[in-house]
Design a protein around this motif. Structure first.
Motif, mmCIF file in Angstrom:
data_model
loop_
_atom_site.group_PDB
_atom_site.id
_atom_site.type_symbol
_atom_site.label_atom_id
_atom_site.label_comp_id
_atom_site.label_asym_id
_atom_site.label_seq_id
_atom_site.Cartn_x
_atom_site.Cartn_y
_atom_site.Cartn_z
ATOM 1 N N UNK A 311 0.825 -1.212 0.000
ATOM 2 C CA UNK A 311 0.000 0.000 0.000
ATOM 3 C C UNK A 311 0.860 1.263 0.000
ATOM 4 N N UNK A 312 1.982 1.233 0.733
ATOM 5 C CA UNK A 312 2.897 2.378 0.724
ATOM 6 C C UNK A 312 3.480 2.582 -0.679
ATOM 7 N N UNK A 313 3.867 1.485 -1.324
ATOM 8 C CA UNK A 313 4.369 1.570 -2.696
ATOM 9 C C UNK A 313 3.308 2.166 -3.622
ATOM 10 N N UNK A 314 2.060 1.731 -3.453
ATOM 11 C CA UNK A 314 0.991 2.237 -4.294
ATOM 12 C C UNK A 314 0.800 3.739 -4.105
ATOM 13 N N UNK A 315 0.860 4.203 -2.845
ATOM 14 C CA UNK A 315 0.699 5.621 -2.591
ATOM 15 C C UNK A 315 1.822 6.444 -3.200
ATOM 16 N N UNK A 316 3.065 5.970 -3.006
ATOM 17 C CA UNK A 316 4.217 6.709 -3.528
ATOM 18 C C UNK A 316 4.235 6.693 -5.051
ATOM 19 N N UNK A 317 4.015 5.527 -5.643
ATOM 20 C CA UNK A 317 4.010 5.460 -7.099
ATOM 21 C C UNK A 317 2.809 6.198 -7.679
ATOM 22 N N UNK A 318 1.698 6.169 -6.954
ATOM 23 C CA UNK A 318 0.517 6.885 -7.411
ATOM 24 C C UNK A 318 0.755 8.379 -7.495
ATOM 25 N N UNK A 319 1.467 8.933 -6.535
ATOM 26 C CA UNK A 319 1.762 10.362 -6.559
ATOM 27 C C UNK A 319 2.593 10.731 -7.782
ATOM 28 N N UNK A 320 3.402 9.776 -8.261
ATOM 29 C CA UNK A 320 4.276 10.015 -9.414
ATOM 30 C C UNK A 320 3.678 9.486 -10.720
ATOM 31 N N UNK A 321 2.498 8.938 -10.680
ATOM 32 C CA UNK A 321 1.940 8.117 -11.756
ATOM 33 C C UNK A 321 1.748 8.873 -13.066
ATOM 34 N N UNK A 322 0.902 9.889 -13.061
ATOM 35 C CA UNK A 322 0.589 10.625 -14.291
ATOM 36 C C UNK A 322 0.964 12.100 -14.206
ATOM 37 N N UNK A 323 1.813 12.447 -13.243
ATOM 38 C CA UNK A 323 2.324 13.805 -13.205
ATOM 39 C C UNK A 323 3.133 14.154 -14.434
ATOM 40 N N UNK A 324 3.556 13.144 -15.171
ATOM 41 C CA UNK A 324 4.289 13.369 -16.422
ATOM 42 C C UNK A 324 3.410 13.984 -17.503
ATOM 43 N N UNK A 325 2.099 13.765 -17.447
ATOM 44 C CA UNK A 325 1.215 14.200 -18.534
ATOM 45 C C UNK A 325 1.105 15.723 -18.617
ATOM 46 N N UNK A 326 0.719 16.435 -17.530
ATOM 47 C CA UNK A 326 0.667 17.900 -17.670
ATOM 48 C C UNK A 326 2.026 18.517 -17.945
ATOM 49 N N UNK A 327 3.095 17.896 -17.439
ATOM 50 C CA UNK A 327 4.433 18.447 -17.655
ATOM 51 C C UNK A 327 4.902 18.233 -19.091
ATOM 52 N N UNK A 328 4.752 17.018 -19.608
ATOM 53 C CA UNK A 328 5.191 16.724 -20.976
ATOM 54 C C UNK A 328 4.353 17.488 -21.992
ATOM 55 N N UNK A 329 3.034 17.453 -21.842
ATOM 56 C CA UNK A 329 2.185 18.200 -22.770
ATOM 57 C C UNK A 329 2.427 19.698 -22.619
ATOM 58 N N UNK A 330 2.724 20.138 -21.399
ATOM 59 C CA UNK A 330 3.026 21.549 -21.179
ATOM 60 C C UNK A 330 4.283 21.992 -21.898
ATOM 61 N N UNK A 331 5.307 21.145 -21.902
ATOM 62 C CA UNK A 331 6.542 21.481 -22.614
ATOM 63 C C UNK A 331 6.292 21.541 -24.119
ATOM 64 N N UNK A 332 5.518 20.583 -24.640
ATOM 65 C CA UNK A 332 5.195 20.615 -26.069
ATOM 66 C C UNK A 332 4.465 21.907 -26.420
ATOM 67 N N UNK A 333 3.491 22.286 -25.591
ATOM 68 C CA UNK A 333 2.756 23.515 -25.844
ATOM 69 C C UNK A 333 3.623 24.752 -25.713
ATOM 70 N N UNK A 334 4.541 24.740 -24.750
ATOM 71 C CA UNK A 334 5.420 25.886 -24.542
ATOM 72 C C UNK A 334 6.371 26.064 -25.731
ATOM 73 N N UNK A 335 6.913 24.966 -26.232
ATOM 74 C CA UNK A 335 7.885 25.051 -27.322
ATOM 75 C C UNK A 335 7.212 25.384 -28.649
ATOM 76 N N UNK A 336 6.107 24.681 -28.962
ATOM 77 C CA UNK A 336 5.530 24.754 -30.312
ATOM 78 C C UNK A 336 4.186 25.475 -30.384
ATOM 79 N N UNK A 337 3.598 25.827 -29.243
ATOM 80 C CA UNK A 337 2.293 26.468 -29.258
ATOM 81 C C UNK A 337 1.162 25.455 -29.190
ATOM 82 N N UNK A 338 -0.078 25.976 -29.203
ATOM 83 C CA UNK A 338 -1.262 25.167 -28.943
ATOM 84 C C UNK A 338 -1.997 24.751 -30.213
#
Length: 405
Positions: A311-338
């Motif tokens: 359960x501890x692993x699930x909580x820790x990995x869950x916090x890191x799970x999809x945080x990549x999505x707003x960051x990665x899509x945000x970088x694409x939008x920042x570099x190339x626009x919307x």
């Protein structure tokens, strides 16, 4: 004929809310598929690698058609795309309920649902959201929508576990088909196209020009490499963690608890990383996130395995799970626009899904060959460290076209 412009009466919060609910349903159902492995493998008479191949095909098709689906959404609006995807998703789930051998599962769970998910999840709806919010609030808005996928995991996975225990997998898949069909109604909230604040400072550009611009940008390909790792991690854990814990004697019920807890903590993580992307350099936050994943996995394997540590692993990995999505899509939008975000982020997401293909299928092959997931866990740690490094040299400033504007 292109979709009409979104009415000025359609407020940004309506688009964000409907986008989040679409992702809640589509991703919630998707994240429950690992729970079906024990029942379906026995009833249909297939191996774990057969089931893993179905999940791998799903992830692969999800990625392969994503750039084309994204381009359709950029041109015609997200509403029509989501509606078509919702109907196809429901058909795929019904097909899986009727499957009697591996090939039927590969077609339904794999091909049909894979294509459907490309039209009902992050890439398409984030493009709609990006058009109606200002650049300085974009990462936070993306984080809110991404959190919808986590809410779906938190709510739908326990429901699926209960239904599987009470009704069996056939009836559960029919019920889930009805759930994803609701995305077709929610598509009204993201329908049409708009030249709102997300596009106000952009120079007009064709899709072909946008592709050429991205193709020669080194940072674009580094983002592809990093997102491959994200896909590997998520598909491997979502598909095989319930079975891994069951093999270790914790029971199949713990698998549902773990996946639900991942979803709960990812609600917090997606929003937190989305907010962080508004105030910090997104590439540095991404780098730290991937290194943290490797550390969490290593600790999970090093420490004694029991109910609490899972359960501890699930909580820790869950916090890191999809945080990549707003960051990665945000970088694409920042570099190339919307303007062509759905198409360009769709290409990056293809890399994510290639990683998902290997994460779901290769882990099953490794288990069938060795009787253990240890090698797959080792790959996960090494890939996380690799992703932490490749994000550091990304040139994340806007391209000259946007700077001039």
């Amino acid at each position: 004929m292109a979709s009409p412009t979104i009415s000025p009466m359609k407020k940004p919060w309506i688009v964000i809310l409907c986008a989040a609910l679409i992702v809640t349903l589509a991703m919630g159902v998707r994240q429950s598929f690992g729970l079906f492995l024990p029942q379906m493998s026995v009833d249909i008479g297939i191996s774990r690698s057969d089931f893993g191949l179905a999940m791998a095909l799903q992830n692969l098709l999800f990625g392969l058609v994503q750039p084309f689906v994204g381009a359709l959404a950029d041109k015609h609006g997200a509403g029509r795309v989501v509606l078509g995807g919702a109907l196809l998703y429901a058909v795929g789930l019904i097909g899986a309920a009727l499957a009697t051998e591996a090939i039927g599962l590969h077609i339904s769970f794999g091909l049909l649902i894979g294509m459907a998910q490309s039209a009902t999840t992050f890439v398409v709806v984030l493009g709609a959201v990006g058009r109606v919010v200002s650049p300085e609030k974009r990462s936070s808005a993306f984080g809110m929508v991404t959190a919808g996928g986590s809410l779906g995991q938190f709510l739908v996975v326990p429901l699926a576990s209960r239904l599987l225990g009470d009704l069996g997998y056939h009836e559960t898949l029919w019920i889930m088909a009805a759930m994803v069909a609701l995305c077709g109604l929610l598509a009204i909230g993201v329908a049409g196209r708009t030249d709102g604040p997300g596009l106000s400072a952009e120079v007009d550009q064709t899709a072909r020009e946008a592709l050429r611009e991205a193709a020669v940008h080194r940072g674009f390909w580094l983002l592809n490499a990093g997102f491959f790792v994200c896909g590997f991690h998520i598909a491997f854990i979502a598909t095989h963690l319930p079975a891994y814990l069951d093999d270790k004697g914790l029971g199949i019920e713990i698998g549902a608890q773990v996946l639900a807890l991942v979803g709960l903590f990812n609600i917090l993580g997606s929003y937190a990383f989305g907010r962080a992307g508004d105030v910090l350099r997104q590439k540095y936050v991404l780098s730290g996130l991937y290194v943290a994943r490797s550390a969490v996995i290593a600790l999970f394997l090093f420490l004694p395995l029991n109910h609490a540590s899972a359960l501890v692993f699930a909580g820790a990995m869950g916090f890191l799970w999809l945080g990549t999505v707003p960051l990665t899509s945000g970088i694409v939008g920042r570099i190339f626009g919307i303007r062509y975000l759905s198409m360009l982020y769709g290409i990056v997401f293809l890399s994510h899904q290639l990683g998902s293909f290997f994460g779901a299928w290769m882990a099953g092959l490794i288990f069938d060959a060795t009787g253990s997931y240890n090698i797959a866990w080792g790959f996960s740690i090494a890939l996380g460290l690799f992703a932490g490094l490749v994000h550091l040299p990304i040139a994340d400033g806007p391209v000259k076209r946007l700077q001039a504007a």
